[in-house]
Design a protein around this motif. Structure first.
Motif, PDB file in Angstrom:
ATOM      1  N   CYS A  80       0.656  -1.091  -0.008  1.00 39.30           N
ATOM      2  CA  CYS A  80      -0.080   0.081  -0.041  1.00 39.30           C
ATOM      3  C   CYS A  80       0.665   1.220  -0.094  1.00 39.30           C
ATOM      4  CB  CYS A  80      -0.969  -0.097   1.257  1.00 39.30           C
ATOM      5  SG  CYS A  80      -1.983   1.395   1.433  1.00 39.30           S
ATOM      6  N   CYS A 116      -2.191   5.891  -1.421  1.00 39.10           N
ATOM      7  CA  CYS A 116      -2.882   6.769  -2.364  1.00 39.10           C
ATOM      8  C   CYS A 116      -4.244   7.280  -2.108  1.00 39.10           C
ATOM      9  CB  CYS A 116      -2.743   6.218  -3.783  1.00 39.10           C
ATOM     10  SG  CYS A 116      -3.818   4.656  -3.825  1.00 39.10           S
ATOM     11  N   CYS A 124      -8.714   3.508  -2.748  1.00 37.83           N
ATOM     12  CA  CYS A 124      -9.790   2.556  -2.472  1.00 37.83           C
ATOM     13  C   CYS A 124     -10.939   3.362  -1.381  1.00 37.83           C
ATOM     14  CB  CYS A 124      -8.968   1.610  -1.650  1.00 37.83           C
ATOM     15  SG  CYS A 124      -7.939   1.733  -0.186  1.00 37.83           S
ATOM     16  N   CYS A 127      -6.941  -0.056  -7.166  1.00 38.81           N
ATOM     17  CA  CYS A 127      -5.584  -0.231  -6.355  1.00 38.81           C
ATOM     18  C   CYS A 127      -4.625  -0.110  -7.559  1.00 38.81           C
ATOM     19  CB  CYS A 127      -5.466  -1.215  -5.264  1.00 38.81           C
ATOM     20  SG  CYS A 127      -4.197  -1.168  -4.589  1.00 38.81           S
TER      21      CYS A 127
END
Ligand code: SF4
Ligand code: SF4
Length: 63
Positions: free
Chosen positions: A11, A14, A17, A52
């Motif tokens: 991850c 950003c 999601c 993602c």
């Protein structure tokens, strides 16, 4: 209920999601990594998996 896993090593924080999920399943944790805090709300749309950029999200029904 969908089984949701976020690979926090992948991850990049950003937020996509969090933005895309219609059911507010995700929030940032204390390290600003995405955490599925409300998995019971998931409507199994698979948008988070698709959005993602680093493939960090697995939702079992979206395999
Ligand atoms: S599959 Fe859809 S409803 Fe479920 S966590 Fe992902 S974006 Fe949210
Ligand atoms: S979309 Fe992927 S990289 Fe972006 S915050 Fe969510 S899990 Fe992390």
């Amino acid at each position: 209920m969908a089984f949701i896993v976020v690979d926090k090593d992948k991850c990049t924080s950003c937020g996509e999601c969090i933005n895309v999920c219609p059911a507010s399943v995700y929030e940032f944790d204390d390290d600003e990594k995405s955490e599925p805090v409300n998995p019971e709300e998931c409507i199994e749309c698979c948008s988070c998996v698709e959005v993602c950029p680093v493939g960090a999200i697995k939702v079992d029904v979206c395999e």
